[in-house]
Scaffold this motif. Sequence first.
Motif, PDB file in Angstrom:
ATOM      1  N   LYS A   1      -4.418  10.332  -8.639  1.00 34.75           N
ATOM      2  CA  LYS A   1      -4.873  11.597  -8.054  1.00 34.75           C
ATOM      3  C   LYS A   1      -5.691  11.029  -6.793  1.00 34.75           C
ATOM      4  CE  LYS A   1      -7.560  14.526 -10.440  1.00 34.75           C
ATOM      5  NZ  LYS A   1      -8.831  14.439 -12.248  1.00 34.75           N
ATOM      6  N   GLU A   2      -6.461   9.730  -6.716  1.00 32.22           N
ATOM      7  CA  GLU A   2      -7.161   9.187  -5.816  1.00 32.22           C
ATOM      8  C   GLU A   2      -6.542   9.569  -4.016  1.00 32.22           C
ATOM      9  OE1 GLU A   2      -8.895   5.767  -6.252  1.00 32.22           O
ATOM     10  OE2 GLU A   2     -10.014   5.653  -7.452  1.00 32.22           O
ATOM     11  N   HIS A   3      -4.762   9.216  -4.150  1.00 38.92           N
ATOM     12  CA  HIS A   3      -4.263   8.855  -3.670  1.00 38.92           C
ATOM     13  C   HIS A   3      -4.071  10.712  -2.371  1.00 38.92           C
ATOM     14  CE1 HIS A   3      -3.226   4.732  -3.517  1.00 38.92           C
ATOM     15  NE2 HIS A   3      -3.464   5.304  -4.649  1.00 38.92           N
ATOM     16  N   HIS A   4      -3.903  11.099  -1.089  1.00 39.98           N
ATOM     17  CA  HIS A   4      -3.993  11.807  -0.966  1.00 39.98           C
ATOM     18  C   HIS A   4      -2.091  11.925  -0.198  1.00 39.98           C
ATOM     19  CE1 HIS A   4      -7.764  13.564  -1.698  1.00 39.98           C
ATOM     20  NE2 HIS A   4      -7.833  12.709  -1.304  1.00 39.98           N
TER      21      HIS A   4
ATOM     22  N   ASN B   1       2.787  15.464  -2.574  1.00 41.33           N
ATOM     23  CA  ASN B   1       2.958  15.532  -3.767  1.00 41.33           C
ATOM     24  C   ASN B   1       3.752  16.134  -4.319  1.00 41.33           C
ATOM     25  OD1 ASN B   1      -0.646  15.550  -4.501  1.00 41.33           O
ATOM     26  ND2 ASN B   1      -0.200  17.607  -3.553  1.00 41.33           N
TER      27      ASN B   1
ATOM     28  N   PRO C   1      -6.259   8.288 -12.686  1.00 40.78           N
ATOM     29  CA  PRO C   1      -7.105   8.391 -11.751  1.00 40.78           C
ATOM     30  C   PRO C   1      -6.406   7.882 -11.101  1.00 40.78           C
ATOM     31  CG  PRO C   1      -8.338   7.696 -13.562  1.00 40.78           C
ATOM     32  CD  PRO C   1      -6.685   8.035 -13.710  1.00 40.78           C
ATOM     33  N   GLU C   2      -5.901   7.294 -10.533  1.00 41.75           N
ATOM     34  CA  GLU C   2      -5.081   6.378  -9.228  1.00 41.75           C
ATOM     35  C   GLU C   2      -4.379   6.806  -8.288  1.00 41.75           C
ATOM     36  OE1 GLU C   2      -5.600   2.951  -8.135  1.00 41.75           O
ATOM     37  OE2 GLU C   2      -7.054   2.183  -9.820  1.00 41.75           O
TER      38      GLU C   2
ATOM     39  N   THR D   1      -6.971   6.736 -18.358  1.00 36.72           N
ATOM     40  CA  THR D   1      -7.718   6.279 -17.714  1.00 36.72           C
ATOM     41  C   THR D   1      -7.994   5.734 -16.747  1.00 36.72           C
ATOM     42  OG1 THR D   1      -8.976   4.851 -19.716  1.00 36.72           O
ATOM     43  CG2 THR D   1      -9.434   6.747 -19.485  1.00 36.72           C
TER      44      THR D   1
ATOM     45  N   GLU E   1       1.005  -1.492  -0.109  1.00 36.43           N
ATOM     46  CA  GLU E   1      -0.270   0.324   0.167  1.00 36.43           C
ATOM     47  C   GLU E   1       1.034   0.632   0.231  1.00 36.43           C
ATOM     48  OE1 GLU E   1      -2.991  -0.280  -0.217  1.00 36.43           O
ATOM     49  OE2 GLU E   1      -3.485  -1.942  -1.008  1.00 36.43           O
TER      50      GLU E   1
ATOM     51  N   PRO F   1       1.749   3.436  -4.624  1.00 38.88           N
ATOM     52  CA  PRO F   1       0.943   4.843  -5.303  1.00 38.88           C
ATOM     53  C   PRO F   1       2.064   5.454  -6.512  1.00 38.88           C
ATOM     54  CG  PRO F   1       0.452   5.247  -3.730  1.00 38.88           C
ATOM     55  CD  PRO F   1       1.031   3.942  -3.690  1.00 38.88           C
TER      56      PRO F   1
END
Length: 245
Positions: free
Chosen positions: A214-217, A220, A211-212, A207, A32, A36
């Motif tokens: 962008k989902e992880h905070h 950056n 998106p994967e 696609t 996990e 990302p």
Amino acid sequence: MVAALAVTAIILTSLLATLGAFLLAFNPEKREAVLPYLIALSTGAIFGGVFIHLIFKYINKYGFTRLTGLTIASTIGGMLFLEKIIHWHCHHSESDKEPFSYMVLFGDAIHNIFDGIIIASGFVISTQAGIVATIGIILHKIPKEIGDFATLVTGGFSEREALLFNFGVGVFMLLGGGVVLLFQGSAVVESVLLPVAIGSLIYIGGTDLFPEIKEHHLNNFYLAVSFFTGVAVMYAIVLIKPALG
């Protein structure tokens, strides 16, 4: 020569993707934490490969016409609807985990056919384009195989079975590559295959992977470093271009 390079690259891709899944499969916390950044790396590599190498190579060899743009756009749309069909089947099987797990394998097999087409198409154009396509697919498949592994285990497969089945469906890449190699002598086919590969990679990066990210905070800065490292890997190929042909 082209066939040998393409088949070797496809087998290597399948082995490395499965190895990547294997190394992280049994450590969920590390998986996990790393996933990302692997996704960001593969996204950068895919877009770098498309815009630094494949489009450049195609324009220099064939030019760029409206038909080329139509082929790329149609490929992106075709990939979208193919994925929606697969998801529709998965949705209608979600009441039973085992059928859902097999639908994941079915979807993976379909994607592997396209991965084989992309890799073989690159080698048909040139060794350089083939290497670019192979690196892009490898970096895309490692995080994907890790995700598939977790899904299959959730669906009732043992960890060993999940790894074996993930590796087994890799044979479909050879099927996709074989179709390309069968028609490699046709200039018309060659001029169509590369736009198809370009459209497929743009779809995967835009696609499936963006998106994967962008989902992880997460941090950056490190995500950006991972992304641009992927781009840099692809640009580095320019430095050894004379050796690639």
